[in-house]
Design a protein around this motif. Structure first.
Motif, mmCIF file in Angstrom:
data_model
loop_
_atom_site.group_PDB
_atom_site.id
_atom_site.type_symbol
_atom_site.label_atom_id
_atom_site.label_comp_id
_atom_site.label_asym_id
_atom_site.label_seq_id
_atom_site.Cartn_x
_atom_site.Cartn_y
_atom_site.Cartn_z
ATOM 1 N N ASP A 9 41.024 43.728 44.445
ATOM 2 C CA ASP A 9 41.827 44.918 44.691
ATOM 3 C C ASP A 9 40.859 46.073 44.932
ATOM 4 O O ASP A 9 39.727 46.064 44.434
ATOM 5 N N SER A 11 40.648 49.151 43.786
ATOM 6 C CA SER A 11 40.150 49.853 42.595
ATOM 7 C C SER A 11 39.113 49.006 41.849
ATOM 8 O O SER A 11 38.110 49.531 41.356
ATOM 9 N N TYR A 12 39.336 47.704 41.771
ATOM 10 C CA TYR A 12 38.378 46.818 41.108
ATOM 11 C C TYR A 12 37.092 46.708 41.927
ATOM 12 O O TYR A 12 36.003 46.628 41.364
ATOM 13 N N ARG A 13 37.233 46.699 43.235
ATOM 14 C CA ARG A 13 36.052 46.620 44.106
ATOM 15 C C ARG A 13 35.153 47.827 43.894
ATOM 16 O O ARG A 13 33.937 47.708 43.804
ATOM 17 N N ALA A 15 35.037 49.730 41.177
ATOM 18 C CA ALA A 15 34.473 49.667 39.824
ATOM 19 C C ALA A 15 33.342 48.651 39.731
ATOM 20 O O ALA A 15 32.411 48.810 38.930
ATOM 21 N N ALA A 16 33.388 47.590 40.542
ATOM 22 C CA ALA A 16 32.368 46.537 40.502
ATOM 23 C C ALA A 16 31.103 46.914 41.263
ATOM 24 O O ALA A 16 30.011 46.445 40.941
ATOM 25 N N PHE A 62 43.305 47.546 33.499
ATOM 26 C CA PHE A 62 42.141 47.899 34.321
ATOM 27 C C PHE A 62 40.929 48.242 33.457
ATOM 28 O O PHE A 62 39.834 47.742 33.689
ATOM 29 N N THR A 65 39.099 45.192 32.083
ATOM 30 C CA THR A 65 38.659 44.095 32.947
ATOM 31 C C THR A 65 37.848 44.516 34.165
ATOM 32 O O THR A 65 37.165 43.685 34.752
ATOM 33 N N ALA A 66 37.915 45.768 34.585
ATOM 34 C CA ALA A 66 37.230 46.192 35.813
ATOM 35 C C ALA A 66 35.736 46.371 35.592
ATOM 36 O O ALA A 66 35.286 46.691 34.496
ATOM 37 N N THR A 82 38.644 40.771 39.320
ATOM 38 C CA THR A 82 38.623 41.591 40.528
ATOM 39 C C THR A 82 40.018 42.120 40.841
ATOM 40 O O THR A 82 40.219 42.756 41.871
ATOM 41 N N ASN A 83 40.950 41.863 39.959
ATOM 42 C CA ASN A 83 42.292 42.435 40.030
ATOM 43 C C ASN A 83 42.933 42.247 38.659
ATOM 44 O O ASN A 83 42.420 41.496 37.839
ATOM 45 N N GLY A 84 44.038 42.923 38.439
ATOM 46 C CA GLY A 84 44.729 42.795 37.161
ATOM 47 C C GLY A 84 45.979 41.952 37.241
ATOM 48 O O GLY A 84 46.699 41.815 36.264
#
Length: 125
Positions: A9, A11-13, A15-16, A62, A65-66, A82-84
């Motif tokens: 997702d 937002s996860y991208r 954060a990573a 998020f 896990t992010a 990579t997503n919730g």
């Protein structure tokens, strides 16, 4: 060998990214003998014979896990998220290295957010 992409997702991208985790260096591979997870600088490997179960899970917070892999303090499980929304949780007969390359911390389970969690479950069975 079967390869599974992580389902990033936006937002996860974001954060990573500061941790060097991108779609280009993150994937899951399954062959006739082994499961291999690559998540940026982190990795996990185990023989398929060490996997004792798998179940679908999801609806993750998020904040929990992010970003980089996360360690569960309650059971020492590792999460590569990579997503919730959805993931597959694998359990192991013998705990495996993942978040800590020295092997001091090992994981009895791993949660992985690949794009095809059902396909991953089929591939390991």
């Amino acid at each position: 060998m079967t390869q599974f992409s992580f389902d990033f997702d936006r937002s996860y991208r974001l954060a990573a990214l500061p941790f060097g985790i991108t779609p280009g260096n993150s994937s899951v591979e399954v062959d006739e003998e082994e499961l291999r997870v690559r998540f940026g600088l982190w990795s996990l490997r185990t023989p398929l014979s060490n996997i004792t179960g798998s179940e679908l899970s999801g609806d993750f917070a998020f904040i929990k896990t992010a970003g980089p892999p996360h360690l569960s303090f309650s059971d020492r499980g590792v999460t590569f998220a990579t997503n919730g929304r959805r993931a597959v949780c694998l359990t192991f007969a013998s705990p495996v290295k993942g978040i800590d390359p020295t092997g001091i911390i090992t994981h009895p389970n791993a949660t992985i957010t690949v794009a095809d969690p059902e396909g991953l479950r089929r591939a390991i069975s």
